[in-house]
Design a protein around this motif. Structure first.
Motif, PDB file in Angstrom:
ATOM      1  N   VAL A 122       0.272  22.905  -6.680  1.00 18.96           N
ATOM      2  CA  VAL A 122      -0.521  21.801  -7.217  1.00 18.96           C
ATOM      3  C   VAL A 122      -0.591  20.672  -6.194  1.00 18.96           C
ATOM      4  CG1 VAL A 122      -0.573  19.960  -8.946  1.00 18.96           C
ATOM      5  CG2 VAL A 122      -0.091  22.315  -9.644  1.00 18.96           C
ATOM      6  N   ASN A 123       0.544  20.305  -5.625  1.00 21.20           N
ATOM      7  CA  ASN A 123       0.576  19.225  -4.639  1.00 21.20           C
ATOM      8  C   ASN A 123      -0.305  19.548  -3.431  1.00 21.20           C
ATOM      9  OD1 ASN A 123       2.363  17.550  -6.067  1.00 21.20           O
ATOM     10  ND2 ASN A 123       4.152  18.619  -5.251  1.00 21.20           N
ATOM     11  N   ALA A 124      -0.211  20.779  -2.957  1.00 20.20           N
ATOM     12  CA  ALA A 124      -0.990  21.167  -1.785  1.00 20.20           C
ATOM     13  C   ALA A 124      -2.486  21.139  -2.082  1.00 20.20           C
ATOM     14  CB  ALA A 124      -0.568  22.559  -1.320  1.00 20.20           C
ATOM     15  N   ASP A 125      -2.877  21.614  -3.255  1.00 17.89           N
ATOM     16  CA  ASP A 125      -4.291  21.655  -3.600  1.00 17.89           C
ATOM     17  C   ASP A 125      -4.856  20.257  -3.804  1.00 17.89           C
ATOM     18  OD1 ASP A 125      -4.326  24.357  -3.404  1.00 17.89           O
ATOM     19  OD2 ASP A 125      -4.494  24.774  -5.552  1.00 17.89           O
ATOM     20  N   VAL A 126      -4.085  19.369  -4.466  1.00 16.02           N
ATOM     21  CA  VAL A 126      -4.549  18.000  -4.681  1.00 16.02           C
ATOM     22  C   VAL A 126      -4.720  17.299  -3.330  1.00 16.02           C
ATOM     23  CG1 VAL A 126      -3.911  15.722  -5.560  1.00 16.02           C
ATOM     24  CG2 VAL A 126      -3.603  17.748  -6.986  1.00 16.02           C
ATOM     25  N   LYS A 127      -3.764  17.472  -2.437  1.00 22.12           N
ATOM     26  CA  LYS A 127      -3.837  16.835  -1.122  1.00 22.12           C
ATOM     27  C   LYS A 127      -5.055  17.321  -0.352  1.00 22.12           C
ATOM     28  CE  LYS A 127      -0.807  15.620   2.722  1.00 22.12           C
ATOM     29  NZ  LYS A 127       0.561  15.773   3.281  1.00 22.12           N
ATOM     30  N   LYS A 128      -5.349  18.604  -0.470  1.00 22.98           N
ATOM     31  CA  LYS A 128      -6.496  19.175   0.229  1.00 22.98           C
ATOM     32  C   LYS A 128      -7.813  18.715  -0.381  1.00 22.98           C
ATOM     33  CE  LYS A 128      -8.501  23.641   1.550  1.00 22.98           C
ATOM     34  NZ  LYS A 128      -8.327  25.120   1.481  1.00 22.98           N
ATOM     35  N   LEU A 129      -7.862  18.648  -1.718  1.00 26.58           N
ATOM     36  CA  LEU A 129      -9.103  18.305  -2.408  1.00 26.58           C
ATOM     37  C   LEU A 129      -9.436  16.825  -2.333  1.00 26.58           C
ATOM     38  CD1 LEU A 129      -8.649  20.508  -5.622  1.00 26.58           C
ATOM     39  CD2 LEU A 129     -10.493  20.754  -3.953  1.00 26.58           C
ATOM     40  N   LEU A 130      -8.428  15.968  -2.532  1.00 30.08           N
ATOM     41  CA  LEU A 130      -8.677  14.534  -2.660  1.00 30.08           C
ATOM     42  C   LEU A 130      -8.241  13.703  -1.459  1.00 30.08           C
ATOM     43  CD1 LEU A 130      -7.646  13.919  -6.397  1.00 30.08           C
ATOM     44  CD2 LEU A 130      -9.937  14.332  -5.455  1.00 30.08           C
ATOM     45  N   ARG A 131      -7.260  14.223  -0.716  1.00 31.16           N
ATOM     46  CA  ARG A 131      -6.674  13.481   0.398  1.00 31.16           C
ATOM     47  C   ARG A 131      -6.083  12.142  -0.066  1.00 31.16           C
ATOM     48  NH1 ARG A 131     -10.959  14.586   5.371  1.00 31.16           N
ATOM     49  NH2 ARG A 131     -10.860  16.866   5.240  1.00 31.16           N
ATOM     50  N   ARG A 132      -5.660  12.129  -1.298  1.00 30.66           N
ATOM     51  CA  ARG A 132      -4.977  10.991  -1.912  1.00 30.66           C
ATOM     52  C   ARG A 132      -4.306  11.517  -3.173  1.00 30.66           C
ATOM     53  NH1 ARG A 132      -7.701   9.941  -6.481  1.00 30.66           N
ATOM     54  NH2 ARG A 132      -9.960  10.309  -6.527  1.00 30.66           N
ATOM     55  N   LYS A 133      -3.557  10.660  -3.831  1.00 30.64           N
ATOM     56  CA  LYS A 133      -2.924  11.087  -5.078  1.00 30.64           C
ATOM     57  C   LYS A 133      -3.937  11.149  -6.221  1.00 30.64           C
ATOM     58  CE  LYS A 133       1.816   9.692  -4.109  1.00 30.64           C
ATOM     59  NZ  LYS A 133       3.018   8.997  -4.621  1.00 30.64           N
ATOM     60  N   LEU A 134      -3.771  12.115  -7.093  1.00 28.11           N
ATOM     61  CA  LEU A 134      -4.590  12.238  -8.298  1.00 28.11           C
ATOM     62  C   LEU A 134      -3.978  11.345  -9.370  1.00 28.11           C
ATOM     63  CD1 LEU A 134      -5.982  15.550  -9.754  1.00 28.11           C
ATOM     64  CD2 LEU A 134      -4.993  13.818 -11.249  1.00 28.11           C
ATOM     65  N   VAL A 135      -4.775  10.442  -9.926  1.00 27.39           N
ATOM     66  CA  VAL A 135      -4.266   9.444 -10.867  1.00 27.39           C
ATOM     67  C   VAL A 135      -4.478   9.921 -12.298  1.00 27.39           C
ATOM     68  CG1 VAL A 135      -4.392   7.060 -11.643  1.00 27.39           C
ATOM     69  CG2 VAL A 135      -4.777   7.618  -9.222  1.00 27.39           C
ATOM     70  N   VAL A 136      -3.394   9.958 -13.060  1.00 25.92           N
ATOM     71  CA  VAL A 136      -3.423  10.390 -14.450  1.00 25.92           C
ATOM     72  C   VAL A 136      -2.939   9.246 -15.331  1.00 25.92           C
ATOM     73  CG1 VAL A 136      -2.557  12.049 -16.141  1.00 25.92           C
ATOM     74  CG2 VAL A 136      -2.945  12.771 -13.780  1.00 25.92           C
ATOM     75  N   VAL A 137      -3.765   8.846 -16.299  1.00 29.06           N
ATOM     76  CA  VAL A 137      -3.381   7.828 -17.274  1.00 29.06           C
ATOM     77  C   VAL A 137      -3.220   8.510 -18.625  1.00 29.06           C
ATOM     78  CG1 VAL A 137      -4.106   5.748 -18.501  1.00 29.06           C
ATOM     79  CG2 VAL A 137      -4.537   5.966 -16.044  1.00 29.06           C
ATOM     80  N   GLY A 138      -2.098   8.278 -19.279  1.00 30.47           N
ATOM     81  CA  GLY A 138      -1.836   8.916 -20.561  1.00 30.47           C
ATOM     82  C   GLY A 138      -1.440   7.910 -21.630  1.00 30.47           C
ATOM     83  N   ALA A 139      -1.726   8.258 -22.893  1.00 27.61           N
ATOM     84  CA  ALA A 139      -1.391   7.348 -23.989  1.00 27.61           C
ATOM     85  C   ALA A 139      -1.524   8.050 -25.322  1.00 27.61           C
ATOM     86  CB  ALA A 139      -2.318   6.130 -23.973  1.00 27.61           C
ATOM     87  N   CYS A 140      -0.856   7.484 -26.332  1.00 25.58           N
ATOM     88  CA  CYS A 140      -1.128   7.805 -27.733  1.00 25.58           C
ATOM     89  C   CYS A 140      -2.025   6.681 -28.251  1.00 25.58           C
ATOM     90  CB  CYS A 140       0.166   7.854 -28.551  1.00 25.58           C
ATOM     91  SG  CYS A 140       1.278   9.169 -28.090  1.00 25.58           S
ATOM     92  N   ILE A 141      -3.203   7.011 -28.726  1.00 22.09           N
ATOM     93  CA  ILE A 141      -4.166   5.975 -29.073  1.00 22.09           C
ATOM     94  C   ILE A 141      -4.192   5.702 -30.577  1.00 22.09           C
ATOM     95  CG2 ILE A 141      -5.603   6.415 -27.079  1.00 22.09           C
ATOM     96  CD1 ILE A 141      -7.493   8.011 -28.857  1.00 22.09           C
TER      97      ILE A 141
END
Length: 261
Positions: free
Chosen positions: A106-125
């Motif tokens: 996952v880390n390798a693919d994200v780095k290759k695809l985005l060249r930055r960190k993938l940002v995930v926001v989570g919550a119970c709404i």
């Protein structure tokens, strides 16, 4: 109770299209059912449970367990035979269309695809205060022996916690430039989980249009087939692990960007 094909095995060569439950012998149709009735515990309650099971197509039906829940409610377990068949060709489910990746993949693919960190926001709404599910996916301690998304080096996780309003979630997602928004819903009274999720997806579309992040909903009462109805990209139900969510994020980002491995 299990279910077995009338002949052959459900997935093997020569498998039959129809299956029925079995309990003691193959094809006997025996099934177990549990429910609660607003009736005080006693013979009358047992009779009501048996009648209900009969009307649901269970005949003969036996009340094998009943237990009072307070003064005015009774919990039942009923065992009996049903005549219904299941047509396997008409079963509709969401099949996983992406491979399960290891954290390093996952880390390798994200780095290759985005060249930055993938940002995930989570919550119970909404008013939902049950954070066990969202924490199991996001927190580093994880779930089912898997580390949560906070463990992934190329993911940046923002966990907003419980009872987050939809406007607050949209504001935070925009501020953090979220690639994905994960919401968890456990409370289901009056379809609150459905209405809250639809409100959330509508708000993101109004505020961000096609630039909105991936929208992912999760909870034990969600059906993965509901994604279109809810207006989200993916629905995860009970038993989902952090690794499955992480693998989906890579798949969805790759698909969105039209990239290839």
């Amino acid at each position: 109770m299990g279910a077995q094909a009338e002949a052959g095995t459900p997935d093997g060569p020569g498998a039959k299209r129809y299956v029925r439950p079995y309990g003691d012998t193959t094809g006997d149709g025996m099934a177990q059912l549990s429910f609660t009735l607003p009736v005080p515990h006693g013979p009358r309650a047992d009779g009501a449970a048996q009648q209900l099971a009969n009307k649901m197509g269970m005949d003969p039906a036996m009340v094998v367990h009943s237990h009072p829940i307070g003064a005015d409610f009774t919990f039942f377990v009923v065992y009996g035979s049903v005549s219904h068949l299941v047509d396997l060709d008409t079963v509709r489910v969401v099949e996983r269309e992406f491979p399960l990746l290891t954290p390093s993949e996952v880390n390798a693919d994200v780095k290759k695809l985005l060249r930055r960190k993938l940002v995930v926001v989570g919550a119970c709404i909404g008013t939902d205060a049950h954070t066990v599910g969202i924490d199991a996916i996001l927190n580093i301690k994880g779930f089912a022996g898997e580390k949560g998304l906070e463990y992934y080096r190329e993911l940046r996780v923002v966990n907003l916690g419980a009872q987050v309003s939809v406007p607050e979630l949209v504001r935070q997602a925009r501020a953090d430039k979220a690639d994905a928004v994960l919401i968890s819903q456990v409370v289901t009274q009056r379809d609150a989980h459905i209405l809250n999720t639809q409100e959330m997806s509508a708000a993101f579309r109004e505020a961000m249009g096609d630039r909105r992040p991936l929208l992912i909903a999760g909870g034990p009462r969600f059906d993965p087939l509901m994604a279109g109805e809810l207006g989200v990209d993916r629905v995860f139900s009970r038993g989902t692990t952090p690794g499955e969510v992480a693998s989906y994020l890579v798949h969805a980002v790759r698909t969105k960007r039209g990239a290839t491995v």
